[in-house]
Scaffold this motif. Structure first.
Motif, short mmCIF file in Angstrom:
data_model
loop_
_atom_site.label_atom_id
_atom_site.label_comp_id
_atom_site.label_asym_id
_atom_site.label_seq_id
_atom_site.Cartn_x
_atom_site.Cartn_y
_atom_site.Cartn_z
N ASN A 198 0.83 -1.20 0.00
CA ASN A 198 0.00 0.00 0.00
C ASN A 198 0.86 1.25 0.00
O ASN A 198 1.95 1.28 0.56
N LEU A 199 0.33 2.28 -0.62
CA LEU A 199 0.97 3.59 -0.67
C LEU A 199 0.50 4.40 0.53
O LEU A 199 -0.69 4.50 0.79
N ILE A 200 1.44 4.99 1.25
CA ILE A 200 1.12 5.89 2.36
C ILE A 200 1.39 7.31 1.88
O ILE A 200 2.47 7.60 1.33
N VAL A 201 0.42 8.18 2.06
CA VAL A 201 0.55 9.58 1.63
C VAL A 201 0.36 10.46 2.86
O VAL A 201 -0.62 10.31 3.59
N LEU A 202 1.31 11.35 3.09
CA LEU A 202 1.20 12.34 4.16
C LEU A 202 0.94 13.69 3.51
O LEU A 202 1.70 14.13 2.63
N VAL A 203 -0.15 14.32 3.90
CA VAL A 203 -0.53 15.62 3.36
C VAL A 203 -0.60 16.60 4.52
O VAL A 203 -1.43 16.43 5.43
N GLN A 204 0.27 17.61 4.50
CA GLN A 204 0.34 18.58 5.59
C GLN A 204 -0.23 19.91 5.14
O GLN A 204 0.22 20.47 4.14
N TYR A 205 -1.22 20.39 5.88
CA TYR A 205 -1.90 21.65 5.58
C TYR A 205 -1.59 22.68 6.66
O TYR A 205 -1.35 22.32 7.82
N LYS A 206 -1.66 23.94 6.29
CA LYS A 206 -1.53 25.05 7.24
C LYS A 206 -2.75 25.94 7.04
O LYS A 206 -2.97 26.51 5.96
N ALA A 207 -3.58 26.05 8.09
CA ALA A 207 -4.79 26.87 8.03
C ALA A 207 -4.43 28.35 8.16
O ALA A 207 -3.48 28.71 8.87
N LEU A 208 -5.18 29.18 7.48
CA LEU A 208 -5.06 30.61 7.69
C LEU A 208 -5.54 30.93 9.11
O LEU A 208 -6.30 30.16 9.70
N PRO A 209 -5.09 32.06 9.69
CA PRO A 209 -5.55 32.42 11.03
C PRO A 209 -7.08 32.39 11.14
O PRO A 209 -7.78 32.88 10.26
N LEU A 210 -7.56 31.78 12.20
CA LEU A 210 -9.00 31.67 12.52
C LEU A 210 -9.80 30.86 11.51
O LEU A 210 -11.03 30.95 11.48
N LYS A 211 -9.14 30.08 10.67
CA LYS A 211 -9.85 29.30 9.64
C LYS A 211 -9.76 27.79 9.86
O LYS A 211 -10.16 27.01 9.01
N ARG A 212 -9.25 27.37 11.03
CA ARG A 212 -9.08 25.95 11.30
C ARG A 212 -10.39 25.18 11.13
O ARG A 212 -10.43 24.10 10.55
N GLY A 213 -11.48 25.72 11.64
CA GLY A 213 -12.78 25.05 11.53
C GLY A 213 -13.20 24.83 10.09
O GLY A 213 -13.75 23.78 9.74
N GLU A 214 -12.93 25.81 9.24
CA GLU A 214 -13.26 25.68 7.81
C GLU A 214 -12.41 24.60 7.15
O GLU A 214 -12.89 23.87 6.28
N VAL A 215 -11.14 24.52 7.56
CA VAL A 215 -10.26 23.48 7.00
C VAL A 215 -10.79 22.11 7.38
O VAL A 215 -10.93 21.23 6.52
N ILE A 216 -11.10 21.91 8.67
CA ILE A 216 -11.61 20.61 9.14
C ILE A 216 -12.92 20.26 8.42
O ILE A 216 -13.11 19.13 7.97
N ALA A 217 -13.82 21.23 8.29
CA ALA A 217 -15.09 20.98 7.60
C ALA A 217 -14.86 20.63 6.14
O ALA A 217 -15.48 19.69 5.61
N GLY A 218 -14.00 21.37 5.47
CA GLY A 218 -13.70 21.10 4.06
C GLY A 218 -13.05 19.74 3.86
O GLY A 218 -13.41 19.00 2.94
N LEU A 219 -12.11 19.40 4.73
CA LEU A 219 -11.46 18.09 4.63
C LEU A 219 -12.43 16.96 4.93
O LEU A 219 -12.40 15.92 4.27
N THR A 220 -13.31 17.16 5.89
CA THR A 220 -14.29 16.13 6.23
C THR A 220 -15.21 15.86 5.05
O THR A 220 -15.46 14.70 4.69
#
Length: 109
Positions: free
Chosen positions: A9-31
């Motif tokens: 199996n291929l393992i992929v690590l994807v690292q994101y950096k949220a803009l200030p105060l946008k963490r919730g939007e990142v989590i919602a978008g990724l979900t």
């Protein structure tokens, strides 16, 4: 205990950096993205992690059964392309992506 059945199996690590105060939007978008990705062929698993010292850093640990599929068809899916477009409003830049092969896996008994 050494377990060898998923070594291809291929393992992929994807690292994101949220803009200030946008963490919730990142989590919602990724979900939302992951709910669609789960339906793709060759999908095995995704774990979403948040840095314990900096919640603006988000990591996806992905496992795929087919490297060629991941690097071609998966990258052009409508749901991934939509996320890429939408993410410009909540990510600080493009993610850092690395791909790995399992050499050995160790688990408790």
């Amino acid at each position: 205990m050494i377990k060898d059945n998923n070594q291809k199996n291929l393992i992929v690590l994807v690292q994101y950096k949220a803009l200030p105060l946008k963490r919730g939007e990142v989590i919602a978008g990724l979900t939302e993205l992951i709910e669609n990705v789960k339906l793709e062929p060759h999908f095995v698993n995704i774990k979403l992690h948040v840095d314990s010292k900096d919640e603006s850093k988000i990591l996806l640990y992905e496992e795929w059964g087919d490297e060629t599929y991941y690097n071609t068809t998966h990258m052009t899916t409508p749901h991934l392309q939509k996320f890429i477009g939408d993410s410009r409003t909540f990510l600080a830049g493009p993610p850092e992506i690395s791909q790995w092969k399992i050499e050995k896996e160790f688990k408790s008994k």
